[in-house]
Structure formats: structure tokens, C-alpha cells
Design an enzyme around this catalytic site. Structure first.
Site, PDB file in Angstrom:
ATOM      1  CB  ILE A 217      -0.935  -0.020   1.237  1.00 45.70           C
ATOM      2  CG1 ILE A 217      -1.830   1.224   1.308  1.00 45.70           C
ATOM      3  CG2 ILE A 217      -0.176  -0.170   2.526  1.00 45.70           C
ATOM      4  CD1 ILE A 217      -2.885   1.138   2.451  1.00 45.70           C
ATOM      5  CB  SER A 218       1.175   4.202  -2.176  1.00 48.08           C
ATOM      6  OG  SER A 218       1.104   3.447  -3.357  1.00 48.08           O
ATOM      7  CG  HIS A 219       5.331   6.174   1.624  1.00 48.75           C
ATOM      8  ND1 HIS A 219       5.847   5.180   0.833  1.00 48.75           N
ATOM      9  CD2 HIS A 219       6.239   6.397   2.602  1.00 48.75           C
ATOM     10  CE1 HIS A 219       7.014   4.812   1.325  1.00 48.75           C
ATOM     11  NE2 HIS A 219       7.276   5.522   2.403  1.00 48.75           N
TER      12      HIS A 219
END
Ligand code: SAM
Length: 218
Positions: A66-68
Site C-alpha cells: 500500500i503506497s505511503h
């Protein structure tokens, strides 16, 4: 197992996360409000509940992340989402980004190449609360010709090049945001297709994403 309850403690952590994103220069209040409304801890294993609001990526299975939060905010701001925009997202992953777009009242068509990640999202209760988000198992390089053209396209994996088929699925006046490979990292790019079909490209900050890979994975 994923957490299902959203408490004042979570809301407080979310507010802190959004304050940090604002300090780093994200100014679109609608994007910041969307991030404030989506419980990021719902998208991770409950073991990470306390860390869910830290400025970091997390493994979500199948070696994917999951992206930042800042990256999600950055890409969403560049996309200039308007209510009822028809958006193609490449790389559903945990579906966090899709829900942020859903909070902005977009109609989201999101594709994932990893069958296991796609299957997890089919039974994800929170995702079902967004009737205008549709998930697809497929190869993002192909896009979704049946549903094209789109007002916006968002790629959330490191693209080795700008996929031709996605350019063809953009409406006149539409925008595509993607992290494009440039050495070790990727440069965030915004492509605008004008009414006469010409393409304009803008370059932004560098980021680091997992790769966009060709073909589906069982
Ligand atoms: N948007 C996601 C989220 O909110 O959790 C994070 C995306 S993760 C950084 C990148 C995702 O892109 C991975 O789930 C990966 O399997 C997927 N992906 C990579 N290549 C793809 C392709 N060709 N088509 C569709 N999905 C792809």
C-alpha cells in the site's frame, strides 16, 4: 485479519497523518478531507493497526505494498478529481487509493493483475460501501477498452513506459498521472490530452514504486 472498527484514537492518528501531509505541501483541501475520512487501518492486517497512520508503505501480500499516505495524496492532487469523473486506476492493491478517489465521488474502475489481491477485495466490506467503485482482474497495460474513454487515468505502479493503449483510452481534455521509470526511481508525470488530441507532459518529484508488470498472475 483486518480491523473493522474506527475509534477516536484512529481518527486522532489520521488527523496527525493529514497534518504531516499538509506540512509537506499538499494544498487541495478536498484531497486532505478524503484522506481524513478513509480509515487506512482497515486496509492492513490488524497487527499493523497502530502503525497504519505512519508515513510509510506496508506489505499487503504477494510482495506488493500500500503506497505511503503522502504518495497517495500527491497523485490524487495531480489528478484534479471532480465529482462523477470516470477514473481508471491501474494497481488496485489494498484498494486504499480507490477508496480515496471514491470519497471524492469519482466513478472508479480499478484493475489488479494479482488474482489473490483481487480476491481479497471481493469480500472487503468497507469497499462495498462505495457503489461506484468497480474492481477488475486484468493487465493494466491493456486498460479497460469496454469502459473507455476515461476522464482520468492513475497508474500506481512504476511504469517502464507510457502505455499506448492507455493513451488511446483517454478522453479529449483528460489527465493521466503515472510514476515513470527513470534510473532507480520514478519521476511522477502528468499527461494531459488536449481537445485536439495533442499530448502535453509535466514532470514532478521522484518516488519509488513497485514495478508495473506485464500480464496477469494467478
Ligand atoms: N493503489 C494501491 C493501494 O492503494 O493499495 C497500491 C498499489 S501497489 C504500490 C502497485 C499495485 O500494482 C500492486 O498491487 C501490483 O500487483 C499492481 N500491478 C503491477 N502491474 C500491474 C498491471 N500491469 N496491471 C494491474 N496491476 C498491476
Amino acid at each position: 485479519m483486518r480491523a473493522k472498527s474506527d475509534t477516536y484514537l484512529h481518527k486522532g492518528m489520521r488527523q496527525k497523518m493529514v497534518d504531516g501531509i499538509r506540512e509537506r505541501g499538499i494544498t487541495d483541501e478536498q484531497v486532505l478531507t478524503a484522506l481524513l475520512n478513509v480509515p487506512r487501518h482497515f486496509f492492513l492486517d490488524s497487527a499493523f493497526e497502530k502503525q497504519a497512520y505512519e508515513e510509510r508503505a506496508f506489505l499487503i501480500g504477494e510482495d506488493q505494498t500500500i503506497s505511503h499516505p503522502y504518495t497517495v495524496a500527491y497523485q490524487t492532487q495531480l489528478l484534479q478529481v471532480k465529482p462523477f469523473d470516470k477514473i481508471l486506476e491501474v494497481g488496485t492493491g489494498s484498494a486504499y487509493q480507490a477508496c480515496v478517489l471514491g470519497e471524492l465521488k469519482a466513478k472508479v474502475f480499478t484493475i489488479e493483475r494479482q488474482k489473490k489481491l483481487f480476491d481479497v477485495n471481493k469480500s472487503f466490506e468497507y469497499l462495498k460501501s462505495f457503489p461506484f467503485i468497480r474492481t477488475f482482474y486484468g493487465d493494466g497495460f491493456e486498460g479497460l477498452p469496454t469502459y473507455a474513454p476515461f476522464d482520468k487515468i492513475l497508474i500506481t505502479a512504476a511504469a517502464p513506459f507510457v502505455p499506448d493503449k492507455l493513451l488511446n483510452q483517454m478522453k479529449p481534455g483528460s489527465i493521466m498521472v503515472l510514476p515513470l521509470n527513470e534510473g532507480e526511481n520514478q519521476r511522477m508525470i502528468r499527461i494531459t490530452k488536449s481537445q485536439d488530441g495533442t499530448i502535453q507532459e509535466e514532470r514532478f518529484e521522484e518516488f519509488s514504486f513497485v514495478p508495473m508488470l506485464i500480464g496477469k498472475k494467478e
